[in-house]
Design an enzyme around this catalytic site. Structure first.
Site, PDB file in Angstrom:
ATOM      1  N   ILE A 108      14.724 -81.233  27.033  1.00 22.89           N
ATOM      2  CA  ILE A 108      15.160 -81.977  25.867  1.00 22.89           C
ATOM      3  C   ILE A 108      16.213 -83.005  26.249  1.00 22.89           C
ATOM      4  O   ILE A 108      16.920 -82.842  27.243  1.00 22.89           O
ATOM      5  CB  ILE A 108      15.697 -80.994  24.775  1.00 22.89           C
ATOM      6  CG1 ILE A 108      15.999 -81.710  23.461  1.00 22.89           C
ATOM      7  CG2 ILE A 108      16.893 -80.208  25.290  1.00 22.89           C
ATOM      8  CD1 ILE A 108      16.277 -80.763  22.286  1.00 22.89           C
ATOM      9  N   CYS A 109      16.302 -84.062  25.467  1.00 28.07           N
ATOM     10  CA  CYS A 109      17.349 -85.079  25.572  1.00 28.07           C
ATOM     11  C   CYS A 109      17.195 -85.892  26.858  1.00 28.07           C
ATOM     12  O   CYS A 109      16.166 -86.530  27.066  1.00 28.07           O
ATOM     13  CB  CYS A 109      18.716 -84.406  25.443  1.00 28.07           C
ATOM     14  SG  CYS A 109      20.119 -85.510  25.209  1.00 28.07           S
ATOM     15  N   ALA A 110      18.171 -85.885  27.727  1.00 28.57           N
ATOM     16  CA  ALA A 110      18.095 -86.621  28.988  1.00 28.57           C
ATOM     17  C   ALA A 110      17.238 -85.909  30.017  1.00 28.57           C
ATOM     18  O   ALA A 110      16.684 -86.535  30.923  1.00 28.57           O
ATOM     19  CB  ALA A 110      19.502 -86.839  29.554  1.00 28.57           C
ATOM     20  N   HIS A 130      15.561 -88.457  24.922  1.00 25.87           N
ATOM     21  CA  HIS A 130      16.589 -89.149  24.147  1.00 25.87           C
ATOM     22  C   HIS A 130      16.324 -90.653  24.212  1.00 25.87           C
ATOM     23  O   HIS A 130      15.894 -91.168  25.245  1.00 25.87           O
ATOM     24  CB  HIS A 130      17.977 -88.826  24.719  1.00 25.87           C
ATOM     25  CG  HIS A 130      19.086 -89.303  23.860  1.00 25.87           C
ATOM     26  ND1 HIS A 130      19.549 -90.600  23.903  1.00 25.87           N
ATOM     27  CD2 HIS A 130      19.817 -88.660  22.917  1.00 25.87           C
ATOM     28  CE1 HIS A 130      20.526 -90.734  23.027  1.00 25.87           C
ATOM     29  NE2 HIS A 130      20.715 -89.575  22.414  1.00 25.87           N
ATOM     30  N   SER A 156      11.499 -82.929  24.078  1.00 27.43           N
ATOM     31  CA  SER A 156      12.081 -83.273  22.785  1.00 27.43           C
ATOM     32  C   SER A 156      13.220 -84.261  22.990  1.00 27.43           C
ATOM     33  O   SER A 156      13.602 -84.562  24.120  1.00 27.43           O
ATOM     34  CB  SER A 156      12.545 -82.001  22.075  1.00 27.43           C
ATOM     35  OG  SER A 156      12.890 -82.257  20.732  1.00 27.43           O
TER      36      SER A 156
END
Length: 197
Positions: A108-110, A130, A156
């Protein structure tokens, strides 16, 4: 596809600079589902200082996980946490062994870009990350989706999608009924699962 294991094991590596909301939400939701969750620090100590200054004490160091088998590995984002995960030779070795066994990876994210994409796990796959990192993903078709599943990879976008991401992992490990059972008491909005593709 749900795992045959009643209580699947999940590894959540964390580092200094990891996104604390993502790490804790993933761990908490999976523990609500009764998964065996291990938070493992890639640092020299079990305590890490996350991206917003919150201290988390991991269950163990990543080196203690080298010989363990996990049903799924879930990588939180945050910077420089995702880079610290990517720089961990021990974690990279664990990820290679895990992926060779065709077990699911989640990020998720980075982390989808900084860890999975840079190490070749997203080649030819749909994924998201992200917004500050998603433009670096090779396939741009689904980068605006909140959660993306492509084969054994789940990705995500960030803290605001962490609940859906974690519940998607529950669905992958336990099946849709367990996912709904866990989501209900958390008072998720009624159409949360329509964001998962």
């Amino acid at each position: 596809m749900a795992s045959a294991s009643k209580n699947p094991s999940v590894l959540i590596p964390i580092a200094n600079g990891s996104e604390e909301m993502e790490a804790i939400i993933i761990a908490d939701v999976l523990r609500r589902a009764e998964a065996q969750v291990t938070l493992a620090s890639v640092e020299e100590t079990t305590q890490v200082t996350c991206s917003r200054g919150v201290n988390i004490v991991a269950d163990k160091l990543i080196g203690e996980c080298a010989e363990e088998q996990f049903e799924l590995i879930a990588l939180p984002g945050g910077m420089p946490g995702a880079q610290n995960l990517a720089d961990s030779e021990m974690l990279s070795s664990i990820l290679k062994k895990h992926q060779a066994s065709d077990k699911p990876l989640a990020a998720i994210c980075a982390a989808p870009q900084v860890v999975l994409n840079t190490q070749g796990y997203l080649e030819g796959r749909h994924a998201t990350a992200h917004p500050a990192f998603s433009d670096k993903l090779g396939n741009q078709e689904r980068v605006s989706d909140r959660v993306v599943i492509d084969g054994n990879i789940i990705t995500s976008r960030g803290p605001g999608t962490a609940m859906e991401f974690a519940l998607t992992i529950v669905g992958r490990l336990f099946g849709p009924e367990k996912m709904k059972q866990v989501a209900g008491p958390m008072v998720m909005h009624s159409d949360w699962d329509t964001f998962v593709a």
